[in-house]
Design a protein around this motif. Structure first.
Motif, PDB file in Angstrom:
ATOM      1  N   ILE A   1      -6.579  26.539  24.061  1.00 51.50           N
ATOM      2  CA  ILE A   1      -7.111  26.402  22.705  1.00 51.50           C
ATOM      3  C   ILE A   1      -6.026  25.932  21.744  1.00 51.50           C
ATOM      4  O   ILE A   1      -6.205  24.998  20.974  1.00 51.50           O
ATOM      5  CB  ILE A   1      -7.654  27.745  22.209  1.00 51.50           C
ATOM      6  CG1 ILE A   1      -8.780  28.215  23.103  1.00 51.50           C
ATOM      7  CG2 ILE A   1      -8.150  27.613  20.803  1.00 51.50           C
ATOM      8  CD1 ILE A   1      -9.349  29.503  22.658  1.00 51.50           C
ATOM      9  N   LEU A   2      -4.878  26.632  21.813  1.00 56.16           N
ATOM     10  CA  LEU A   2      -3.823  26.277  20.867  1.00 56.16           C
ATOM     11  C   LEU A   2      -3.332  24.862  21.105  1.00 56.16           C
ATOM     12  O   LEU A   2      -3.069  24.116  20.170  1.00 56.16           O
ATOM     13  CB  LEU A   2      -2.658  27.260  20.992  1.00 56.16           C
ATOM     14  CG  LEU A   2      -2.838  28.524  20.150  1.00 56.16           C
ATOM     15  CD1 LEU A   2      -1.689  29.461  20.368  1.00 56.16           C
ATOM     16  CD2 LEU A   2      -2.964  28.167  18.701  1.00 56.16           C
ATOM     17  N   GLU A   3      -3.249  24.502  22.347  1.00 52.30           N
ATOM     18  CA  GLU A   3      -2.791  23.151  22.661  1.00 52.30           C
ATOM     19  C   GLU A   3      -3.760  22.109  22.110  1.00 52.30           C
ATOM     20  O   GLU A   3      -3.355  21.065  21.628  1.00 52.30           O
ATOM     21  CB  GLU A   3      -2.673  23.027  24.178  1.00 52.30           C
ATOM     22  CG  GLU A   3      -2.098  21.733  24.652  1.00 52.30           C
ATOM     23  CD  GLU A   3      -0.670  21.551  24.235  1.00 52.30           C
ATOM     24  OE1 GLU A   3       0.018  22.573  24.068  1.00 52.30           O
ATOM     25  OE2 GLU A   3      -0.251  20.413  24.050  1.00 52.30           O
ATOM     26  N   GLU A   4      -5.042  22.407  22.200  1.00 53.18           N
ATOM     27  CA  GLU A   4      -6.027  21.429  21.744  1.00 53.18           C
ATOM     28  C   GLU A   4      -6.105  21.359  20.240  1.00 53.18           C
ATOM     29  O   GLU A   4      -6.351  20.303  19.676  1.00 53.18           O
ATOM     30  CB  GLU A   4      -7.415  21.818  22.252  1.00 53.18           C
ATOM     31  CG  GLU A   4      -7.686  21.451  23.667  1.00 53.18           C
ATOM     32  CD  GLU A   4      -9.030  21.998  24.089  1.00 53.18           C
ATOM     33  OE1 GLU A   4      -9.222  22.176  25.288  1.00 53.18           O
ATOM     34  OE2 GLU A   4      -9.874  22.248  23.210  1.00 53.18           O
ATOM     35  N   SER A   5      -5.990  22.492  19.587  1.00 50.48           N
ATOM     36  CA  SER A   5      -6.286  22.450  18.163  1.00 50.48           C
ATOM     37  C   SER A   5      -5.066  22.475  17.264  1.00 50.48           C
ATOM     38  O   SER A   5      -5.169  22.102  16.109  1.00 50.48           O
ATOM     39  CB  SER A   5      -7.206  23.600  17.780  1.00 50.48           C
ATOM     40  OG  SER A   5      -6.922  24.716  18.546  1.00 50.48           O
ATOM     41  N   ASP A   6      -3.904  22.885  17.792  1.00 52.00           N
ATOM     42  CA  ASP A   6      -2.728  22.969  16.930  1.00 52.00           C
ATOM     43  C   ASP A   6      -2.057  21.606  16.888  1.00 52.00           C
ATOM     44  O   ASP A   6      -1.330  21.228  17.793  1.00 52.00           O
ATOM     45  CB  ASP A   6      -1.788  24.024  17.494  1.00 52.00           C
ATOM     46  CG  ASP A   6      -0.631  24.296  16.573  1.00 52.00           C
ATOM     47  OD1 ASP A   6      -0.703  23.867  15.405  1.00 52.00           O
ATOM     48  OD2 ASP A   6       0.313  24.935  17.007  1.00 52.00           O
ATOM     49  N   ILE A   7      -2.295  20.901  15.819  1.00 54.18           N
ATOM     50  CA  ILE A   7      -1.777  19.533  15.775  1.00 54.18           C
ATOM     51  C   ILE A   7      -0.299  19.504  15.401  1.00 54.18           C
ATOM     52  O   ILE A   7       0.464  18.691  15.918  1.00 54.18           O
ATOM     53  CB  ILE A   7      -2.577  18.692  14.769  1.00 54.18           C
ATOM     54  CG1 ILE A   7      -4.056  18.767  15.125  1.00 54.18           C
ATOM     55  CG2 ILE A   7      -2.129  17.255  14.809  1.00 54.18           C
ATOM     56  CD1 ILE A   7      -4.902  17.954  14.217  1.00 54.18           C
ATOM     57  N   ASP A   8       0.110  20.397  14.466  1.00 53.79           N
ATOM     58  CA  ASP A   8       1.511  20.319  14.077  1.00 53.79           C
ATOM     59  C   ASP A   8       2.395  21.230  14.915  1.00 53.79           C
ATOM     60  O   ASP A   8       3.580  21.399  14.619  1.00 53.79           O
ATOM     61  CB  ASP A   8       1.673  20.627  12.583  1.00 53.79           C
ATOM     62  CG  ASP A   8       1.173  22.010  12.249  1.00 53.79           C
ATOM     63  OD1 ASP A   8       1.248  22.388  11.076  1.00 53.79           O
ATOM     64  OD2 ASP A   8       0.712  22.718  13.144  1.00 53.79           O
ATOM     65  N   LYS A   9       1.799  21.821  15.940  1.00 56.45           N
ATOM     66  CA  LYS A   9       2.586  22.545  16.940  1.00 56.45           C
ATOM     67  C   LYS A   9       3.425  23.650  16.329  1.00 56.45           C
ATOM     68  O   LYS A   9       4.576  23.833  16.685  1.00 56.45           O
ATOM     69  CB  LYS A   9       3.512  21.584  17.716  1.00 56.45           C
ATOM     70  CG  LYS A   9       2.817  20.417  18.338  1.00 56.45           C
ATOM     71  CD  LYS A   9       2.188  20.823  19.652  1.00 56.45           C
ATOM     72  CE  LYS A   9       1.472  19.689  20.298  1.00 56.45           C
ATOM     73  NZ  LYS A   9       0.092  19.520  19.847  1.00 56.45           N
ATOM     74  N   ASP A  10       2.828  24.413  15.433  1.00 48.58           N
ATOM     75  CA  ASP A  10       3.589  25.542  14.928  1.00 48.58           C
ATOM     76  C   ASP A  10       3.105  26.847  15.526  1.00 48.58           C
ATOM     77  O   ASP A  10       3.522  27.923  15.103  1.00 48.58           O
ATOM     78  CB  ASP A  10       3.508  25.604  13.395  1.00 48.58           C
ATOM     79  CG  ASP A  10       2.096  25.860  12.923  1.00 48.58           C
ATOM     80  OD1 ASP A  10       1.926  26.124  11.733  1.00 48.58           O
ATOM     81  OD2 ASP A  10       1.167  25.797  13.741  1.00 48.58           O
TER      82      ASP A  10
ATOM     83  N   GLN B   1       1.716  11.735  13.468  1.00 50.12           N
ATOM     84  CA  GLN B   1       2.485  11.972  12.252  1.00 50.12           C
ATOM     85  C   GLN B   1       2.498  13.445  11.903  1.00 50.12           C
ATOM     86  O   GLN B   1       3.519  13.989  11.498  1.00 50.12           O
ATOM     87  CB  GLN B   1       1.864  11.168  11.109  1.00 50.12           C
ATOM     88  CG  GLN B   1       2.666  11.298   9.839  1.00 50.12           C
ATOM     89  CD  GLN B   1       2.087  10.446   8.755  1.00 50.12           C
ATOM     90  OE1 GLN B   1       1.230   9.603   8.985  1.00 50.12           O
ATOM     91  NE2 GLN B   1       2.548  10.674   7.545  1.00 50.12           N
ATOM     92  N   ILE B   2       1.334  14.117  12.053  1.00 46.36           N
ATOM     93  CA  ILE B   2       1.289  15.541  11.738  1.00 46.36           C
ATOM     94  C   ILE B   2       2.213  16.317  12.677  1.00 46.36           C
ATOM     95  O   ILE B   2       2.896  17.262  12.262  1.00 46.36           O
ATOM     96  CB  ILE B   2      -0.159  16.070  11.847  1.00 46.36           C
ATOM     97  CG1 ILE B   2      -1.017  15.432  10.777  1.00 46.36           C
ATOM     98  CG2 ILE B   2      -0.198  17.564  11.688  1.00 46.36           C
ATOM     99  CD1 ILE B   2      -2.453  15.852  10.839  1.00 46.36           C
ATOM    100  N   GLU B   3       2.266  15.891  13.920  1.00 45.76           N
ATOM    101  CA  GLU B   3       3.148  16.588  14.849  1.00 45.76           C
ATOM    102  C   GLU B   3       4.601  16.453  14.406  1.00 45.76           C
ATOM    103  O   GLU B   3       5.359  17.424  14.430  1.00 45.76           O
ATOM    104  CB  GLU B   3       2.957  15.982  16.235  1.00 45.76           C
ATOM    105  CG  GLU B   3       3.357  16.893  17.347  1.00 45.76           C
ATOM    106  CD  GLU B   3       3.067  16.262  18.683  1.00 45.76           C
ATOM    107  OE1 GLU B   3       1.974  15.691  18.832  1.00 45.76           O
ATOM    108  OE2 GLU B   3       3.945  16.351  19.558  1.00 45.76           O
ATOM    109  N   ASN B   4       4.944  15.266  13.965  1.00 44.77           N
ATOM    110  CA  ASN B   4       6.313  15.084  13.475  1.00 44.77           C
ATOM    111  C   ASN B   4       6.589  15.916  12.237  1.00 44.77           C
ATOM    112  O   ASN B   4       7.674  16.485  12.083  1.00 44.77           O
ATOM    113  CB  ASN B   4       6.566  13.604  13.177  1.00 44.77           C
ATOM    114  CG  ASN B   4       6.677  12.806  14.448  1.00 44.77           C
ATOM    115  OD1 ASN B   4       7.059  13.341  15.477  1.00 44.77           O
ATOM    116  ND2 ASN B   4       6.335  11.535  14.377  1.00 44.77           N
ATOM    117  N   GLU B   5       5.583  16.015  11.363  1.00 48.58           N
ATOM    118  CA  GLU B   5       5.765  16.851  10.178  1.00 48.58           C
ATOM    119  C   GLU B   5       5.968  18.298  10.583  1.00 48.58           C
ATOM    120  O   GLU B   5       6.741  19.034   9.954  1.00 48.58           O
ATOM    121  CB  GLU B   5       4.536  16.767   9.268  1.00 48.58           C
ATOM    122  CG  GLU B   5       4.182  15.379   8.805  1.00 48.58           C
ATOM    123  CD  GLU B   5       4.982  14.968   7.594  1.00 48.58           C
ATOM    124  OE1 GLU B   5       5.489  15.858   6.905  1.00 48.58           O
ATOM    125  OE2 GLU B   5       5.116  13.765   7.362  1.00 48.58           O
TER     126      GLU B   5
END
Lengths: 192, 771
Positions: A157-166, B742-746
């Motif tokens: 889930i996190l991999e799919e939905s977390d776009i900014d990888k925080d 881009q969001i990933e880079n941010e």
């Protein structure tokens, strides 16, 4: 702002109509159902606040696994105990109504799923969410291994939905996921 | 403030039930976290390298209190509370630090934390007021209706919204608006818009409250979920279509002809059944009913002239001519055109809702976030839903763990063989069914005159095939054992569809290819009425068989399996099959409306009874399905099936009939014409003669619609538009993937900045546990 619960004034009714997504019929029905939850001496008090146990006796909420979170999210009480006034109740019905927009629904869904109320869905929130979804019996509940895989593995889930990888899903990411599902609007509904 | 011991564990093997999960207080545990984190930052390393765990995330590091405070006040974390200048109701929570992964919650936060929080609280409430003011300013800048719409869509509590409304649209502002020197027409338009809004608010509820079957549908959805609900919504949609058809036909065709009945036809040479009225007439459509306004043969080919009521005796009737043939032709054309537009519009709306433009790289998240149906309220159904979701998740997870199933070669060959056998059996059954109907029809045709019982037999055989063969297809699908449930649904829908299309095709051939072409050889005075009667019979037989199946198949089967087989499993409502039956009935109605203008009324009655029958059967006999059902994609599929094979086929055959087939010369409104289409041409000709200014209309028709060049141009333009739209979608996909990068880079930037902030705090010695 407060209404005596015996009847709704006409201007108050039209104000409610303009500010929520409910129709006049729905507001009157909500008023009737809310009044049924009150005891006799509470009926005359304006702006009465119904405790959460009584709200949860409503048949529409009684078996819902998210019932406490729902009451909590819509409650405006200072004690954060999930008690609802009539206006909170209308807020609840408006967000779950037929004509509420996707943004409103996804916003409140996010707050309901955010079990620790920190503004994001992290691993703990997701785990509680999945436990609520899968029920209480042992054979439906996911094992810890499955839970870990569901939430934090490579294709999870996190991999799919977390776009900014925080490591958490914030509101925008949640709304992005929701927009992929055309069924969300019709399933996020409660009708009295 | 009460602090409870935290029950919400990360460890999922704990036996926490729902109550404790829900009761997890609003970040109460995070108070403990705050204290613990504050206490543990001393001497902790900076966390800019991942500590070997799978994901570097902002939550895995031990940040100082100040850093945590900054983190939690980030706009992306508070967006949920602050979108569109929303006032956070629980101001304290937004300044809570991030929950620590491995924390066991220690109690007793220190006093200073409480001070901190109160400070934060005051900060928040002052920002609350700021945000309210901001919202008020924004709303004042918009027009009244837009501002109301925006306010309604803001996720605020009702009390706060009322405050904002009072501030933004105060009575002072309104009266000053009126007393200002605005031009008259502005004032009038303001007044009109205000009264219109009031009218809308009072009228709209009336319209929605007369929405048909609202409470039965709510009960059904509460017990069975959205999938079954879509079937009943489909019934309601079809009811609206038929009501529309009925009103159009009734108003423009049936009513004028009923009010001016034509002279009765001469009695047929062989004895007539017209005088006797047995119950069988209703079933077969012959006899008394065949000479009524129900069927095509009743309609006259004259122009009705009505008398003015003033002139006594009506000896010199004023002509208000109402040409029945022209009315018949144009009513059919316009009704089909309107229905075509409505169908195309609803398909495009449906497609727009269910199409997924963006590439979905997996649907775990979607399943977890969107699959809970909040409408379900019955306890057993809720449990069933939980079971369903749990099964789906476990299946998905096991697929992911296992990877693709490495089947052995033999196994795969075996599966292919099974599929092949199943498909050939099904296709063979369909062919046999179609041939049987064809054979029966031919023997009935070759034997003249027609016997009533044989005609009934034909309808009964058709309905029987439609009922029994899908059950057989279900059996084949169960033997085939497809991997994915949606493939199974699509395969069964396709087979069902093929069966119905072939049967309807054979019947159309019978009517248009055999009976219509040489009616005299079958001793038919009026072949259109005959075809109308056939369709009427088919519709009724279908209904009778459905009733029988519901009673025998579901009710008795449940009793049988409970008493004799001692199983508690109730049958599951097969949504696809029932919807296809509805579509089949609607196709027959559309085919038959040319020959029997009151057929929509029959269909309306049938749908009404069907609704209540299916509802009670469902409540008594069936249980909710365990298989997932993607409601909106299925609804799109059903609406498009209603349009493409069903409506299109009916429209094509009606057009073919009108364009090429010679109407019978003894009855009906097109008695002496070569084709039905000719009546429209004649009427246009007469109109042109009477009013020469309308000659441009016929010129336009000849130049545009009968000129092939125009059609080529029009199709060329359409194709260009479609190509353009696909290119736009393609471009948008590319933009979306770039934005995601881009969001990933941010996000990486964010992590970098936070770690450096932490380092800065530590280096400059500002870190202390009491800050």
């Amino acid at each position: 702002m407060g209404t005596t619960t015996s009847q709704l004034g006409k201007d108050v009714l039209s104000e409610y109509q303009e500010l929520t997504f409910l129709t006049k019929q729905e507001i009157l029905l909500a008023h009737k159902r809310f009044a049924e939850l009150l005891t006799k001496d509470e009926k005359d008090l304006p702006n009465i606040r119904v405790p959460v146990q009584r709200i949860l006796t409503l048949p529409e909420l009684k078996s819902n696994p998210f019932r406490r979170r729902i009451c909590y999210v819509f409650s405006t009480s200072e004690h954060k105990d999930g008690s609802l006034t009539f206006e909170d109740f209308l807020d609840l019905l408006s967000a779950f109504s037929d004509s509420a927009t996707l943004e409103i629904k996804s916003h409140y869904a996010f707050r309901i799923f955010d079990f620790d109320d920190d503004g994001t869905l992290d691993g703990g929130d997701l785990e509680q969410l999945v436990n609520c979804l899968t029920g209480e019996t042992d054979d439906t509940r996911l094992t810890p291994e499955e839970m870990r895989q569901l939430i934090s593995n490579v294709s999870s889930i996190l991999e799919e939905s977390d776009i900014d990888k925080d490591g958490t899903v914030n509101l925008s990411e949640f709304q992005h996921v929701i927009s992929r599902s055309p069924d969300f609007v019709s399933s996020f509904k409660i009708v009295l | 403030m009460a602090y409870s011991v935290n029950i919400c564990q990360m460890d999922s093997s704990s036996e926490s039930d729902f109550e404790s999960i829900g009761e997890c207080g609003p970040g109460l545990d995070t108070f403990e976290l705050f204290g613990k984190a504050a206490a543990s930052t001393q001497g902790h390393m900076r966390g800019d390298t991942p500590d070997g765990e799978q994901m570097t995330s902002l939550q895995r590091h031990h940040w100082s209190a100040a850093t945590l405070k900054v983190l939690s006040a980030m706009p992306s974390r508070t967006a949920g509370m602050n979108s569109a200048a929303v006032i956070p109701r629980r101001g304290r929570e937004s300044s809570q630090p991030q929950r620590h992964q491995a924390s066991s919650c220690s109690p007793h936060p220190s006093r200073t934390i409480q001070d901190d929080l109160e400070e934060a609280d005051m900060e928040e409430s002052s920002t609350e007021e700021n945000k309210k003011q901001q919202l008020v300013l924004v709303l004042r800048g918009l027009s009244a209706s837009e501002a109301m719409r925006k306010l309604r869509a803001t996720p605020l509590s009702l009390g706060a919204k009322m405050d904002v409304r009072r501030l933004a649209f105060s009575a002072v502002a309104e009266s000053s608006l009126m007393s200002r020197n605005i031009p008259c027409y502005r004032r009038l338009s303001l007044y009109i818009s205000r009264t219109w809004r009031h009218c809308q608010f009072s009228c709209l509820p009336v319209l929605t409250s007369i929405q048909l079957w609202h409470s039965p549908m709510k009960r059904l959805s509460g017990r069975f979920g959205t999938g079954v609900l879509s079937y009943f919504l489909f019934i309601r949609t079809l009811l609206h279509f038929n009501l529309l058809l009925f009103i159009i036909f009734g108003l423009f065709l049936v009513f004028p002809q009923a009010v001016n009945p034509p002279p009765p036809p001469p009695p047929p040479p062989h004895g007539s059944h017209l005088d006797t009225f047995t119950g069988l007439e209703l079933l077969t459509g012959m006899g008394y009913i065949s000479q009524s306004v129900m069927f095509y043969g009743y309609y006259s080919n004259t122009i009705l002239k009505t008398c003015e009521p003033e002139s006594p005796g009506c000896d010199k009737p004023r002509t208000m001519p109402y040409s029945i043939p022209a009315a018949y032709f144009f009513t059919i054309a316009i009704a089909f055109f309107i229905i075509c537009i409505i169908l195309v519009y609803s398909i495009s709306k449906s497609f727009g809702r269910s199409l997924q433009v963006l590439k979905s790289n997996g649907n775990l998240a979607v399943k977890v976030f969107c699959s809970w149906d909040f409408k379900v309220s019955k306890n057993t159904s809720v449990k069933l839903q939980s079971e369903k979701i749990s099964t789906q998740l476990k299946e998905l997870l096991s697929e992911m763990i296992r990877g693709e199933d490495k089947k052995s070669c033999m196994h795969r060959l075996g599966r292919v063989m099974v599929h092949l056998i199943a498909w050939t059996t099904c296709l063979a059954c369909i062919c046999m069914g179609a041939m049987a109907v064809h054979f029966l029809s031919e023997t009935a045709i070759n034997q003249r005159p027609f016997k009533e019982m044989e005609l009934l037999l034909l309808s009964a055989v058709v309905s029987g095939f439609n009922l029994l063969l899908p059950g057989f297809f279900n059996l084949c699908a169960w033997l085939e054992n497809h991997d994915s449930p949606s493939v199974r649904v699509y395969v069964s829908i396709f087979r069902n569809l093929l069966l119905k299309v072939s049967i309807v095709g054979v019947l159309c051939f019978r009517w248009l290819g055999r009976i219509a072409v040489e009616p005299e050889s079958h001793d038919l005075q009026c072949w259109e009425s005959f075809v109308g009667q056939e369709l009427y019979r088919l519709l009724l037989m279908d209904f009778v068989f459905t009733v029988l199946y519901t009673i025998l198949g579901e009710f008795l089967w449940r009793l049988f399996s409970k008493k004799i087989l001692k199983r508690n499993r109730m049958p599951v409502f097969d949504i696809a099959r029932n919807v296809l039956e509805l579509i089949y009935g609607q196709t027959l109605t559309w085919l038959g409306v040319l020959f029997a203008p009151l057929l929509p009324a029959v269909q309306i009655i049938k749908l009404f009874v069907l609704f209540y029958m299916k509802k009670s059967s469902l409540m008594l006999n069936c249980q909710a399905s365990k298989k997932p059902w993607r409601a909106s994609q299925m609804t799109t599929l059903f609406i498009s099936l209603l349009c493409f094979p069903s409506f299109l086929g009916a429209a094509v055959s009606v057009t073919y009939t009108i364009w090429t087939i010679k109407p019978s010369s003894n009855c009906g409104p097109f008695r002496n014409l070569t084709t039905m289409f000719q009546s429209g041409q004649l009427w246009a000709q007469e109109l042109e003669n009477a009013h020469p200014i309308l000659s441009w209309l016929s010129w336009a028709y000849n130049a545009l619609l009968e000129n092939p060049l125009f059609l080529f141009l029009a199709s060329g333009v359409f194709l260009l538009v479609i190509y353009f739209h696909t290119q736009v979608i393609d471009g948008q996909r590319k933009v979306v993937s770039r934005l995601e990068k881009q969001i990933e880079n941010e996000g990486k930037d964010k992590k970098f900045l936070i770690t450096n902030l932490q380092a800065l705090y530590e280096r400059s010695g500002l870190v202390s546990p009491h800050r």
